[in-house]
Write a protein that holds these residues in place. Structure first.
Motif, PDB file in Angstrom:
ATOM      1  N   SER A 151      -5.125   5.792  -4.951  1.00  0.00           N
ATOM      2  CA  SER A 151      -5.319   5.426  -3.549  1.00  0.00           C
ATOM      3  C   SER A 151      -6.738   4.955  -3.254  1.00  0.00           C
ATOM      4  O   SER A 151      -6.938   4.030  -2.477  1.00  0.00           O
ATOM      5  CB  SER A 151      -4.929   6.578  -2.623  1.00  0.00           C
ATOM      6  OG  SER A 151      -5.768   7.687  -2.841  1.00  0.00           O
ATOM      7  N   SER A 152      -7.738   5.557  -3.877  1.00  0.00           N
ATOM      8  CA  SER A 152      -9.125   5.129  -3.640  1.00  0.00           C
ATOM      9  C   SER A 152      -9.351   3.708  -4.151  1.00  0.00           C
ATOM     10  O   SER A 152      -9.986   2.892  -3.477  1.00  0.00           O
ATOM     11  CB  SER A 152     -10.114   6.081  -4.319  1.00  0.00           C
ATOM     12  OG  SER A 152     -10.058   7.338  -3.707  1.00  0.00           O
ATOM     13  N   GLU A 153      -8.834   3.429  -5.343  1.00  0.00           N
ATOM     14  CA  GLU A 153      -8.960   2.078  -5.896  1.00  0.00           C
ATOM     15  C   GLU A 153      -8.262   1.059  -4.999  1.00  0.00           C
ATOM     16  O   GLU A 153      -8.776  -0.034  -4.776  1.00  0.00           O
ATOM     17  CB  GLU A 153      -8.347   2.011  -7.293  1.00  0.00           C
ATOM     18  CG  GLU A 153      -9.084   2.782  -8.344  1.00  0.00           C
ATOM     19  CD  GLU A 153      -8.304   2.839  -9.659  1.00  0.00           C
ATOM     20  OE1 GLU A 153      -7.376   2.028  -9.865  1.00  0.00           O
ATOM     21  OE2 GLU A 153      -8.643   3.712 -10.474  1.00  0.00           O
ATOM     22  N   ASP A 154      -7.079   1.431  -4.515  1.00  0.00           N
ATOM     23  CA  ASP A 154      -6.329   0.509  -3.667  1.00  0.00           C
ATOM     24  C   ASP A 154      -7.055   0.261  -2.345  1.00  0.00           C
ATOM     25  O   ASP A 154      -7.104  -0.863  -1.869  1.00  0.00           O
ATOM     26  CB  ASP A 154      -4.914   1.031  -3.400  1.00  0.00           C
ATOM     27  CG  ASP A 154      -4.087   0.029  -2.642  1.00  0.00           C
ATOM     28  OD1 ASP A 154      -3.888  -1.096  -3.155  1.00  0.00           O
ATOM     29  OD2 ASP A 154      -3.647   0.356  -1.520  1.00  0.00           O
ATOM     30  N   ARG A 155      -7.622   1.323  -1.756  1.00  0.00           N
ATOM     31  CA  ARG A 155      -8.382   1.142  -0.515  1.00  0.00           C
ATOM     32  C   ARG A 155      -9.568   0.215  -0.747  1.00  0.00           C
ATOM     33  O   ARG A 155      -9.843  -0.666   0.058  1.00  0.00           O
ATOM     34  CB  ARG A 155      -8.855   2.493   0.023  1.00  0.00           C
ATOM     35  CG  ARG A 155      -7.827   3.200   0.866  1.00  0.00           C
ATOM     36  CD  ARG A 155      -8.426   4.337   1.674  1.00  0.00           C
ATOM     37  NE  ARG A 155      -9.066   5.362   0.861  1.00  0.00           N
ATOM     38  CZ  ARG A 155      -8.436   6.375   0.283  1.00  0.00           C
ATOM     39  NH1 ARG A 155      -7.129   6.501   0.422  1.00  0.00           N
ATOM     40  NH2 ARG A 155      -9.098   7.266  -0.427  1.00  0.00           N
ATOM     41  N   LYS A 207       0.810  -1.221   0.000  1.00  0.00           N
ATOM     42  CA  LYS A 207       0.000   0.000   0.000  1.00  0.00           C
ATOM     43  C   LYS A 207       0.842   1.268   0.000  1.00  0.00           C
ATOM     44  O   LYS A 207       0.389   2.304  -0.460  1.00  0.00           O
ATOM     45  CB  LYS A 207      -1.001  -0.001   1.154  1.00  0.00           C
ATOM     46  CG  LYS A 207      -0.458   0.312   2.514  1.00  0.00           C
ATOM     47  CD  LYS A 207      -1.587   0.358   3.520  1.00  0.00           C
ATOM     48  CE  LYS A 207      -1.095   0.854   4.858  1.00  0.00           C
ATOM     49  NZ  LYS A 207      -2.153   0.963   5.818  1.00  0.00           N
ATOM     50  N   GLU A 208       2.074   1.189   0.475  1.00  0.00           N
ATOM     51  CA  GLU A 208       2.947   2.359   0.497  1.00  0.00           C
ATOM     52  C   GLU A 208       3.375   2.754  -0.911  1.00  0.00           C
ATOM     53  O   GLU A 208       3.691   3.915  -1.162  1.00  0.00           O
ATOM     54  CB  GLU A 208       4.210   2.103   1.340  1.00  0.00           C
ATOM     55  CG  GLU A 208       3.953   1.681   2.763  1.00  0.00           C
ATOM     56  CD  GLU A 208       3.631   0.197   2.901  1.00  0.00           C
ATOM     57  OE1 GLU A 208       4.017  -0.609   2.032  1.00  0.00           O
ATOM     58  OE2 GLU A 208       2.958  -0.152   3.881  1.00  0.00           O
ATOM     59  N   ALA A 209       3.392   1.813  -1.824  1.00  0.00           N
ATOM     60  CA  ALA A 209       3.878   2.072  -3.178  1.00  0.00           C
ATOM     61  C   ALA A 209       2.777   2.530  -4.133  1.00  0.00           C
ATOM     62  O   ALA A 209       3.046   2.793  -5.302  1.00  0.00           O
ATOM     63  CB  ALA A 209       4.531   0.805  -3.732  1.00  0.00           C
ATOM     64  N   VAL A 210       1.558   2.654  -3.653  1.00  0.00           N
ATOM     65  CA  VAL A 210       0.443   3.039  -4.514  1.00  0.00           C
ATOM     66  C   VAL A 210       0.487   4.544  -4.782  1.00  0.00           C
ATOM     67  O   VAL A 210       0.616   5.347  -3.858  1.00  0.00           O
ATOM     68  CB  VAL A 210      -0.906   2.647  -3.858  1.00  0.00           C
ATOM     69  CG1 VAL A 210      -2.075   3.166  -4.670  1.00  0.00           C
ATOM     70  CG2 VAL A 210      -0.990   1.147  -3.701  1.00  0.00           C
ATOM     71  N   HIS A 211       0.376   4.897  -6.041  1.00  0.00           N
ATOM     72  CA  HIS A 211       0.363   6.306  -6.428  1.00  0.00           C
ATOM     73  C   HIS A 211      -0.887   6.968  -5.860  1.00  0.00           C
ATOM     74  O   HIS A 211      -1.961   6.354  -5.812  1.00  0.00           O
ATOM     75  CB  HIS A 211       0.370   6.413  -7.956  1.00  0.00           C
ATOM     76  CG  HIS A 211       0.624   7.796  -8.459  1.00  0.00           C
ATOM     77  ND1 HIS A 211      -0.390   8.687  -8.649  1.00  0.00           N
ATOM     78  CD2 HIS A 211       1.778   8.428  -8.780  1.00  0.00           C
ATOM     79  CE1 HIS A 211       0.113   9.827  -9.086  1.00  0.00           C
ATOM     80  NE2 HIS A 211       1.432   9.691  -9.183  1.00  0.00           N
ATOM     81  N   HIS A 212      -0.768   8.223  -5.436  1.00  0.00           N
ATOM     82  CA  HIS A 212      -1.886   8.897  -4.771  1.00  0.00           C
ATOM     83  C   HIS A 212      -3.139   8.966  -5.636  1.00  0.00           C
ATOM     84  O   HIS A 212      -4.250   8.993  -5.124  1.00  0.00           O
ATOM     85  CB  HIS A 212      -1.475  10.302  -4.302  1.00  0.00           C
ATOM     86  CG  HIS A 212      -1.206  11.259  -5.418  1.00  0.00           C
ATOM     87  ND1 HIS A 212      -2.199  11.994  -6.002  1.00  0.00           N
ATOM     88  CD2 HIS A 212      -0.061  11.579  -6.059  1.00  0.00           C
ATOM     89  CE1 HIS A 212      -1.682  12.752  -6.950  1.00  0.00           C
ATOM     90  NE2 HIS A 212      -0.379  12.514  -7.004  1.00  0.00           N
ATOM     91  N   GLU A 213      -2.992   8.956  -6.953  1.00  0.00           N
ATOM     92  CA  GLU A 213      -4.163   8.991  -7.828  1.00  0.00           C
ATOM     93  C   GLU A 213      -4.918   7.664  -7.818  1.00  0.00           C
ATOM     94  O   GLU A 213      -6.067   7.596  -8.230  1.00  0.00           O
ATOM     95  CB  GLU A 213      -3.754   9.349  -9.254  1.00  0.00           C
ATOM     96  CG  GLU A 213      -3.286  10.789  -9.390  1.00  0.00           C
ATOM     97  CD  GLU A 213      -2.823  11.113 -10.802  1.00  0.00           C
ATOM     98  OE1 GLU A 213      -2.813  10.214 -11.664  1.00  0.00           O
ATOM     99  OE2 GLU A 213      -2.470  12.276 -11.025  1.00  0.00           O
TER     100      GLU A 213
END
Length: 168
Positions: free
Chosen positions: A113-117, A105-111
């Motif tokens: 972040s919603s998809e990753d969450r 999760k630390e490597a996820v691009h901020h754009e």
């Protein structure tokens, strides 16, 4: 997770009817065994990723113990076992599940972040470590809920609350 490319293996198997028949039989047996023993449906791609099946297809003797070990490492089976262990209250399994959910999760691009969450919440629910919050409002009658809604001034909040309570 990156998928491996087994194009060379596939080309070799497809070029020989003997190897095609052997691989097909091994895949059918493995898929049936996984379904019967673990309740998991494997794909041909899952089976192709198992080194023991590839080796047996190419002529090596099939080592059932090694096949079982490699099967347990497949994400579908390891997630299935992890879910059972979490449901049984195994704290070590819970820690592994949390680690799996939070991996990368630390490597996820901020754009993204919603998809990753959303992906992590979905995985957590699949593994049984996240459940929706209990609904406390079931104790109120329908009439009480309607009365409370009349006191809410903001129309958007009123509609949201009515939906939450199942009135819309």
């Amino acid at each position: 997770m990156m998928s491996q490319n087994f194009e060379t293996f596939t080309n070799i198997v497809n070029s020989s009817p003997v190897l095609t028949d052997r691989f097909s039989a091994l895949v059918q047996d493995t898929i049936s065994a996984a379904r019967e023993r673990h309740g998991v449906d494997l794909t041909i791609e899952d089976c192709t990723s198992i080194a023991e099946l590839r080796n047996a297809t190419l002529g090596a003797e099939l080592d059932r113990d090694e096949l079982d070990r490699q099967l347990q490492e497949l994400p579908k089976l390891s997630d299935s076992k992890l879910k059972v262990d979490v449901a049984a209250g195994d704290q070590e399994a819970m820690a592994v599940a949390l680690q799996k959910v939070n991996a990368g999760k630390e490597a996820v691009h901020h754009e993204r972040s919603s998809e990753d969450r959303a992906r992590r919440i979905s995985l957590a629910r699949e593994l049984g470590i996240a459940t929706p919050p209990p609904v406390q409002d079931d104790l109120r009658s329908r009439a009480e809920k309607i009365e409370l809604l009349q006191e809410v001034k903001n129309p958007a909040n009123r509609v949201a609350l009515a939906r939450k309570w199942g009135l819309l």
